[in-house]
Scaffold this active site. Structure first.
Site, PDB file in Angstrom:
ATOM      1  N   ASP A 161       3.696   9.450  -1.265  1.00 42.78           N
ATOM      2  CA  ASP A 161       2.499   8.742  -0.797  1.00 42.78           C
ATOM      3  C   ASP A 161       2.211   7.600  -1.763  1.00 42.78           C
ATOM      4  O   ASP A 161       2.241   7.811  -2.984  1.00 42.78           O
ATOM      5  CB  ASP A 161       1.302   9.721  -0.802  1.00 42.78           C
TER       6      ASP A 161
ATOM      7  N   HIS B 258       0.815  -1.225   0.000  1.00 47.89           N
ATOM      8  CA  HIS B 258       0.000   0.000   0.000  1.00 47.89           C
ATOM      9  C   HIS B 258       0.847   1.274   0.000  1.00 47.89           C
ATOM     10  O   HIS B 258       0.302   2.375  -0.078  1.00 47.89           O
ATOM     11  CB  HIS B 258      -0.940   0.001   1.214  1.00 47.89           C
TER      12      HIS B 258
HETATM   13  P1  ADQ Z   1      -2.606   6.537   4.695  1.00 52.00           P
HETATM   14  O1  ADQ Z   1      -1.188   6.959   4.798  1.00 52.00           O
HETATM   15  O2  ADQ Z   1      -3.345   6.446   5.962  1.00 52.00           O
HETATM   16  O3  ADQ Z   1      -2.753   5.159   3.894  1.00 52.00           O
HETATM   17  P2  ADQ Z   1      -4.580   7.869   2.836  1.00 52.00           P
HETATM   18  O4  ADQ Z   1      -4.645   7.014   1.642  1.00 52.00           O
HETATM   19  O5  ADQ Z   1      -4.653   9.316   2.532  1.00 52.00           O
HETATM   20  O6  ADQ Z   1      -3.264   7.653   3.703  1.00 52.00           O
HETATM   21  O7  ADQ Z   1      -5.780   7.503   3.796  1.00 52.00           O
HETATM   22  C1  ADQ Z   1      -6.076   8.258   4.959  1.00 52.00           C
HETATM   23  C2  ADQ Z   1      -7.483   7.903   5.433  1.00 52.00           C
HETATM   24  O8  ADQ Z   1      -7.686   8.480   6.713  1.00 52.00           O
HETATM   25  C3  ADQ Z   1      -8.559   8.454   4.507  1.00 52.00           C
HETATM   26  O9  ADQ Z   1      -9.525   7.445   4.274  1.00 52.00           O
HETATM   27  C4  ADQ Z   1      -9.172   9.626   5.302  1.00 52.00           C
HETATM   28  O10 ADQ Z   1     -10.559   9.777   5.120  1.00 52.00           O
HETATM   29  C5  ADQ Z   1      -8.893   9.241   6.732  1.00 52.00           C
HETATM   30  N1  ADQ Z   1      -8.683  10.457   7.547  1.00 52.00           N
HETATM   31  C6  ADQ Z   1      -7.653  11.311   7.462  1.00 52.00           C
HETATM   32  N2  ADQ Z   1      -7.793  12.322   8.350  1.00 52.00           N
HETATM   33  C7  ADQ Z   1      -8.945  12.091   9.008  1.00 52.00           C
HETATM   34  C8  ADQ Z   1      -9.616  12.772  10.090  1.00 52.00           C
HETATM   35  N3  ADQ Z   1      -9.142  13.884  10.681  1.00 52.00           N
HETATM   36  N4  ADQ Z   1     -10.770  12.227  10.522  1.00 52.00           N
HETATM   37  C9  ADQ Z   1     -11.254  11.082   9.975  1.00 52.00           C
HETATM   38  N5  ADQ Z   1     -10.648  10.413   8.981  1.00 52.00           N
HETATM   39  C10 ADQ Z   1      -9.505  10.894   8.504  1.00 52.00           C
HETATM   40  C11 ADQ Z   1      -1.843   4.198   3.309  1.00 52.00           C
HETATM   41  C12 ADQ Z   1      -0.845   4.764   2.299  1.00 52.00           C
HETATM   42  C13 ADQ Z   1      -1.574   5.539   1.206  1.00 52.00           C
HETATM   43  C14 ADQ Z   1      -2.595   4.621   0.530  1.00 52.00           C
HETATM   44  C15 ADQ Z   1      -3.463   3.915   1.563  1.00 52.00           C
HETATM   45  C16 ADQ Z   1      -4.320   2.822   0.932  1.00 52.00           C
HETATM   46  O11 ADQ Z   1       0.111   5.608   2.950  1.00 52.00           O
HETATM   47  O12 ADQ Z   1      -0.662   6.024   0.242  1.00 52.00           O
HETATM   48  O13 ADQ Z   1      -3.427   5.387  -0.307  1.00 52.00           O
HETATM   49  O14 ADQ Z   1      -2.685   3.292   2.572  1.00 52.00           O
HETATM   50  O15 ADQ Z   1      -3.544   1.912   0.218  1.00 52.00           O
END
Ligand code: ADQ
Length: 472
Positions: free
Chosen positions: A368, A166
Site C-alpha cells: 500500500d 500516491h
Molecule cells: P486507497 O487505495 O483508496 O488510496 P486508503 O489510503 O486506505 O487507500 O484510502 C481509502 C479511503 O477510503 C479512506 O479514506 C477510507 O475512509 C475510505 N473508505 C474505505 N472503506 C470505506 C467504506 N466502507 N465506507 C466509506 N469509506 C471507506 C490510494 C493508495 C493509498 C494512499 C491513498 C492516498 O492506494 O496507499 O494512502 O491513495 O494517497
C-alpha cells in the site's frame, strides 16, 4: 497598465472533486470526498485556482460542471467510453496498478491500452496548458497521469510543475517488466519535483532512472539530471484531515456494539492489494489457536466496491464471499457470528463511530502506498484507546512505529499480534496511541500540501535559474 493576476494553484488528477451523475431530474453534481479533496479544496477556495480532471461521464454539448458560486475553476477533461476501457481500466488499473504494487503476475500488457493512456495524458496536458499563465503552479497526481508532466512541459517551459505518486514505486527488478517503463520515467521527469510517500519509493525511482535512462543521480540530495534539467525527488508522507476526523468521532452517536463484545475492524476498498483473504484466514487462525476468544470477539470487515469492471476484482469478491461463509459456517454458534461483512460504502460520521468504538483496527495490505485507514482510526480514538495492527508493507508503517507491525503473508504472525492486541494492558494502549495521535495531528494533510507546494516552487526557481544559465 496591465495587472498580472496572482499565481494560481492548479491541481490535476484523474477524477475531479465533483462527479457528474445523470438522474431522473437531469445532470447532477455529486461531491467526492477523500484525501486529495481534503488537501487541496481549502487552498483552492482560499486563494483561487483550477482543478483539472475527468468528471466520470462524458459531458454532452451545453452541459457544464461549473456553478456560479464556485470559488475555484473546474476544468473537465473529456474521455470517451473506449478510452475509459484503455486508459483507465486497462493501462492504469490492469498494468500500472499491479506492477507498482509488486504483483506483476496480475498485470496485463496491451499496446492499444498504452496508446490510449498516451492520448488521454496528452489531453490532460492540453486542458491544463490552456488553463494556466506563466507562474501558475501545477501539481499532477498519481499513476494515471505519468506522461502529463513532460507533455505539459512543452507548452509551459517555465511553470512550476510537481508530480506526486500516491501508490508505491516498485524496485528496479519489478519495474523493468514494463515495456513502456522508460517512457513513463521520461514523462514524470518533466516535473521540477517528484514526490513519493516514503523514502523507499524514492530510492526505487532513483535506481530505475539511473539503470534505465542512464541519468546522473545524487541520492543524498535527491537530484536527477535528465535532458539538461535537474529534477528534485523526495518523500512527503501524506497525512489526513486529523481535526475533521477527531471532531466527527467526538460527536458521532455510538456505533451500536454491545458492551460485552470486542470488535476488530477492517476497512478497505475491495482490492487484491489490501490482503483481505489473508486477513480473514489470520482471524480464523486466531479462533483456532485461542479458543478463549470465541463468542467474545467480532470481526467487522467493511469493503467499498471498487473497479468491478475488472475481472480480477470480481474474482476477488467471490473469493471473499466464500471465505466469510466458510469461516462463519465453521465457528458460528446459535448466538454468535464471528465475521460481519459489509460490501458497501458508509457515511463518514458512521465510519468515525466505528473507528472510535472498535478495540482493534486490522490494517494488513500486501502492499500500500500509504494507507489512510490506519491514520483515520488513530484520529478517531478519542475514548478508551484501541490498538492498531498494521502491515509492514504499507507506507504508513514507516512512521507509525507504535502500531503492532505484521507481515500480512504470515498468518501465524498476524494471529499472534491480534491476540496480543486483544490482551494489551490499558497503560500500554494509552502510551502507544498517544504517540500515534500526536504524530498524525501534526503531520496532517494541510501541513503536507503546504510543504509540497513550497518545495515545488523552490525547485522551479532553481531549474529556471539553471536554464537561463545554460542558454546564455
Ligand atoms: P486507497 O487505495 O483508496 O488510496 P486508503 O489510503 O486506505 O487507500 O484510502 C481509502 C479511503 O477510503 C479512506 O479514506 C477510507 O475512509 C475510505 N473508505 C474505505 N472503506 C470505506 C467504506 N466502507 N465506507 C466509506 N469509506 C471507506 C490510494 C493508495 C493509498 C494512499 C491513498 C492516498 O492506494 O496507499 O494512502 O491513495 O494517497
Amino acid at each position: 497598465m496591465s495587472t498580472r493576476r496572482k499565481a494560481l494553484l492548479v491541481t490535476v488528477s484523474n477524477r475531479l472533486p465533483v462527479t457528474l451523475r445523470r438522474g431522473a431530474r437531469g445532470p447532477e453534481r455529486v461531491r467526492s470526498s477523500g484525501g486529495l479533496v481534503a488537501a487541496f479544496e481549502p487552498m483552492l477556495e482560499h486563494r483561487g485556482g483550477v482543478w483539472v480532471g475527468w468528471p466520470g461521464l462524458e459531458l454532452r454539448p451545453g452541459e457544464s460542471l461549473s456553478e456560479p458560486d464556485d470559488l475555484y475553476q473546474i476544468k473537465p477533461v473529456g474521455i470517451t467510453k473506449s478510452e475509459v476501457r484503455g486508459y483507465y481500466h486497462g493501462f492504469s488499473n490492469r498494468t500500472l496498478w499491479p506492477v507498482f504494487h509488486t504483483l506483476p503476475g496480475r498485470a496485463s500488457f496491451d499496446m492499444a491500452d498504452w496508446e490510449s493512456y498516451e492520448r488521454v495524458n496528452q489531453r490532460f496536458a492540453d486542458v491544463t496548458a490552456n488553463a494556466i499563465d506563466p507562474g501558475d503552479l501545477v501539481l499532477v497526481n498519481d499513476y494515471h497521469l505519468m506522461l502529463a508532466p513532460a507533455q505539459l512541459r512543452h507548452a509551459a517551459p517555465t511553470n512550476p510543475i510537481g508530480f506526486f505518486l500516491h501508490i508505491p514505486f516498485p524496485p528496479y527488478d519489478v519495474y523493468r517488466v514494463l515495456p513502456w517503463g522508460r517512457n513513463l520515467l521520461r514523462g514524470v521527469l518533466g516535473a521540477d519535483l517528484i514526490g513519493f510517500h516514503v523514502s523507499g519509493y524514492v530510492r526505487n525511482f532513483v535506481d530505475c532512472v539511473q539503470q534505465l535512462l542512464g541519468a546522473r543521480v545524487d541520492r543524498r540530495s535527491g537530484l536527477v539530471e535528465h535532458d539538461g534539467r535537474t529534477v528534485r525527488v523526495a518523500a512527503f508522507p501524506l497525512g489526513i484531515d486529523f481535526p475533521h476526523f477527531e471532531s466527527l468521532a467526538r460527536s458521532a452517536p455510538e456505533a451500536g456494539f454491545s458492551s460485552d463484545e470486542r470488535v476488530i475492524l477492517g476497512v478497505d476498498r475491495l482490492d487484491y492489494t489490501k490482503g483481505i483473504p489473508e486477513r480473514l484466514t489470520a482471524f480464523a487462525h486466531l479462533l483456532e489457536t485461542h479458543p478463549e476468544h470465541r463468542q467474545r470477539i467480532t470481526f467487522l470487515q467493511l469493503a467499498v466496491p471498487s473497479r468491478a469492471e475488472v475481472t480480477e476484482y470480481r474474482k476477488l469478491k467471490r473469493e471473499i464471499d466464500e471465505l466469510v461463509g466458510q469461516i462463519n459456517g465453521r465457528f458460528s454458534s446459535a448466538t454468535w457470528t464471528p465475521i460481519h461483512y459489509l460490501y458497501r460504502s458508509i457515511p463518514q460520521d458512521r465510519l468515525a463511530a466505528l473507528y472510535r468504538d472498535a478495540d482493534v483496527a486490522l490494517v494488513t495490505p500486501l502492499r500500500d502506498g500509504m494507507n489512510l485507514v490506519a491514520k483515520e482510526f488513530v484520529a478517531c480514538q478519542v475514548d478508551d484507546p484501541g490498538v492498531l495492527v498494521l502491515s509492514r508493507m504499507a507506507g504508513a508503517a514507516e512512521t507509525m512505529t507504535e502500531a503492532l507491525l505484521v507481515n500480512p503473508y504470515d498468518v501465524d504472525d498476524t494471529a499472534a499480534k491480534l491476540h496480543r492486541a486483544l490482551s494489551m494492558p490499558l497503560a500500554e494502549r494509552r502510551s502507544r496511541m498517544k504517540q500515534l495521535r500526536q504524530r498524525e495531528a501534526t503531520s496532517n494533510v494541510h501541513a503536507w500540501a503546504r510543504k509540497l507546494i513550497a518545495r515545488i516552487r523552490e525547485a522551479a526557481k532553481d531549474s529556471n535559474r539553471e536554464r537561463r544559465w545554460n542558454t546564455r
